[in-house]
Design a protein around this motif. Sequence first.
Motif, PDB file in Angstrom:
ATOM      1  N   SER A 333       0.834  -1.204   0.000  1.00  0.00           N
ATOM      2  CA  SER A 333       0.000   0.000   0.000  1.00  0.00           C
ATOM      3  C   SER A 333       0.870   1.256   0.000  1.00  0.00           C
ATOM      4  O   SER A 333       2.038   1.224   0.414  1.00  0.00           O
ATOM      5  N   HIS A 334       0.282   2.354  -0.460  1.00  0.00           N
ATOM      6  CA  HIS A 334       1.017   3.624  -0.526  1.00  0.00           C
ATOM      7  C   HIS A 334       1.470   4.059   0.870  1.00  0.00           C
ATOM      8  O   HIS A 334       2.598   4.547   1.053  1.00  0.00           O
ATOM      9  N   GLU A 335       0.596   3.848   1.890  1.00  0.00           N
ATOM     10  CA  GLU A 335       0.931   4.262   3.258  1.00  0.00           C
ATOM     11  C   GLU A 335       2.133   3.481   3.783  1.00  0.00           C
ATOM     12  O   GLU A 335       3.057   4.069   4.376  1.00  0.00           O
ATOM     13  N   HIS A 336       2.132   2.162   3.572  1.00  0.00           N
ATOM     14  CA  HIS A 336       3.259   1.346   4.028  1.00  0.00           C
ATOM     15  C   HIS A 336       4.543   1.727   3.295  1.00  0.00           C
ATOM     16  O   HIS A 336       5.618   1.804   3.906  1.00  0.00           O
ATOM     17  N   ARG A 337       4.428   1.970   1.992  1.00  0.00           N
ATOM     18  CA  ARG A 337       5.616   2.309   1.201  1.00  0.00           C
ATOM     19  C   ARG A 337       6.238   3.609   1.702  1.00  0.00           C
ATOM     20  O   ARG A 337       7.461   3.698   1.903  1.00  0.00           O
ATOM     21  N   GLU A 338       5.405   4.631   1.928  1.00  0.00           N
ATOM     22  CA  GLU A 338       5.907   5.917   2.404  1.00  0.00           C
ATOM     23  C   GLU A 338       6.535   5.789   3.791  1.00  0.00           C
ATOM     24  O   GLU A 338       7.592   6.367   4.066  1.00  0.00           O
ATOM     25  N   SER A 339       5.888   5.029   4.650  1.00  0.00           N
ATOM     26  CA  SER A 339       6.411   4.857   6.011  1.00  0.00           C
ATOM     27  C   SER A 339       7.752   4.141   6.004  1.00  0.00           C
ATOM     28  O   SER A 339       8.681   4.518   6.742  1.00  0.00           O
ATOM     29  N   GLN A 342      10.440   6.563   4.776  1.00  0.00           N
ATOM     30  CA  GLN A 342      10.754   7.574   5.790  1.00  0.00           C
ATOM     31  C   GLN A 342      11.620   6.988   6.910  1.00  0.00           C
ATOM     32  O   GLN A 342      12.563   7.636   7.374  1.00  0.00           O
ATOM     33  N   GLU A 438       7.283  -1.912  10.939  1.00  0.00           N
ATOM     34  CA  GLU A 438       6.519  -1.483   9.766  1.00  0.00           C
ATOM     35  C   GLU A 438       6.567  -2.529   8.651  1.00  0.00           C
ATOM     36  O   GLU A 438       5.559  -2.795   7.978  1.00  0.00           O
TER      37      GLU A 438
END
Length: 809
Positions: A333-339, A342, A438
């Motif tokens: 998911s986009h949220e997991h990828r960004e996290s 980071q 994560e």
Amino acid sequence: MASSPSTSSSSSGSGSVGNLDSALEIKTRSVEQTLIPLVSQITTLINHKDKPKKTERTLRAIQKVGQAVSIAVGRFVTVGEAIAVENEELKEEMGLACFEARRAGDAIAQLTDVVSAEQPELDGRATIFSDKTAMVKAARMLLSSVTKVLVLADRIVIKQIITSRNKVLVTLDQLETVSSFQEFVQIFSHFGNEMVEFAHLTGDRQNDLKDEKKKARMAAARAVLEKCTMMLLTASKTCLRHPDCESARINKDAVFHRMRFALEQVIEIVTDARPGGDAQVLPVNIYSGIKHFKGKVESLRDELYALTPETLHSHLEGIGEQTQDFTDSAYTSHEHRESILQLCHAARQELQQVVCDWTYATDQNTAWRQRNCSWNCLKFDLLLFLCSWVNLQCFALLLSQEDFLHFSQQSLKAKEATEEMELSILKTCQTVSELRRELHKAAVGRATDLLKCHKDHIVLKALKGSGGEGNLEAVAEYSHKLTEQKEQLVETCRLLRHISGTEPLEITCIHAEETFQIIGPQIISAAQTLALHPSSKIAKENLDVFCEAWESQLNDMAILLREINDVFEGRRGDKKMYLSLPRPGKHSANLKMAKAAKLDAEEQTTIAKLGLELRLLTSDVDSESEKWEDREHEIVRQGQSLSSMAYSMYLFTRGEGLLKTTLDLFHQAEMFSEEGFQLCSSLQALTSQLEEEEHTVILLETEKLVALCQQLQVTARTAVQGKTAMFQKVDSSIQNTKSIMTVVVYLLPLLNKLIRKYKSELSSLGSPQSWKDKQCPVKEDSLNSKNTNGFGVRALEHHMGSLTFLESK
């Protein structure tokens, strides 16, 4: 747990038992457990006080222990010598080891032969009191030689497994080239018996292995053999029915290839050898990388000069590269990828801060050492001058040594991290831990969603339907969807491997990945065969078997997912290893709510005595079964199935095997009773063809068997509470099983004699077809049926229950 014996011991006679792995590596728990009592007794003798009060009680105790050791060694050596006689290739080594063990045992007996408190040493003879060094030497020799005997005996077990594998391979080659149904039936029956033997040997070996990675690899290889056995049956039948079908041939070839590969894997594990001599190296995963990185960073607290900044940067970059398996995945998911990105960036920044604080600390330490070095040199010169002036050179030397020692201790303390550096280390470790968390969420979330999506097996059902209709276009369409599903599952297994948490679970992830990779194309080829021959019952059965294997692997993946979560959340110790245990019967829903319980040591000892008696009965059943001309007779197969399940219960009494808790034992007992009822049905059908006298004898034994099976079933299904009640239930279950096996041992030779008698009489009358057990030509329809009792597959399935999916990790 006792450690391995050593070939050296401290001269002080401390009795420490070191490590013999360099010469005789102990790879199995059975060898290790056998050594524990001996190590305990030897340690008791060696660790006695140097000057004990030589009372009569003390002397009797020492003499008793020495005699017990000597007698036990004598019995042990007798067994070892018998093994040497039976195995020519080990005769010389085993004979020498037995000789050394006997000599050491005799020496210990002599050293502990203290007669009285007044005269513990007569005629100047050495005893444990006068010559402790001799006692230590004898103990070393005894432990070393006994270990060698055990390790040599263990080679025989390995030889048995290799011999069994070779027999399976020979029969496998015959099955691959068979050209008729009749011949296939005969060879496959033989193959089933050989696989049962191989399953027993490798199952015992798997439980006995100390190395958890090897146990996991063995479990994976045996799981392949378990699933491939039925695949081999249906794929071979399909090829025989449709010899010109290319997709059927491809399907069959893939199964044979996988079985041979799994057989070789088992041998690699038991012999600890790989082609080319290279040890298996698992791919590096993120979990191991993060653990290693944190260890390196934390080591800077105690030693500033242990690493270089480049080394730490290299480790962190390696972790960052591995996270690309997550960030580059289309399913993350986009949220997991960004996290994840980071956290990787934050980890680099935190590490940079560690390096800055580290550099500052080392610079300060270097300057401090230079200043102190100059001051100490001046101080030492002054001290030496003053001391020489008063002619106290010795005192000067003493001062210089003490001062240098003090300086050295101060220098060591200066190597420790500063408070600022300690804080940056904590932040770095916390950041990479958050990164691991994560990644775990991303992988587990992806796997959970995928399993939910495919729990209804829509694509498999569609493949079966379109294949049965002969619709090649629809089969091609759904084959493409199955390929996409396979790629998703394979990628998910790779992500799970990164966060698995233990090497055994990592091996299981790799096994799951390989299984999906292989079974996917096999399902497609089986569907293509059915589409080309939509009216073929054999082709339909073949597709069903491969689809069931796919569904089974999805279930295994769900279990694996729970195991990974348990490790991550620290609940590993509360969970049992997941097993391919016999499934409880349809009436055992109440057992699912029961709590598993373990027996304490005293109760296990009591149960172990029953277990030994049960083991003897299983050997008797196997021995009587071998005397039958028709090994595939229904009664023989049912007897062997009962023997296999009883053997699992025997292993439970030893704390080994698949049955780990009382709940597992009761599941097995219920299945045992159901198989016993099946045997009763076969006996009742047989009695109708016997004469009155013989009919009465068999009928009485059958009625006895029915009563015992009912009693066992009631016992297994009865819910109990409390430790005492649980123990009584275990005791009753094993006692009932023993009673049933006793009846089976009595019936097998009797029935064998009767059947031979009737066959002989009917043959002399020229009417062999009138006997129920007549040999009929094998028809194609009989092979199409799923009831494959005609050539022992049912019995094989019962025995193959001992082949597990990652039985122990």
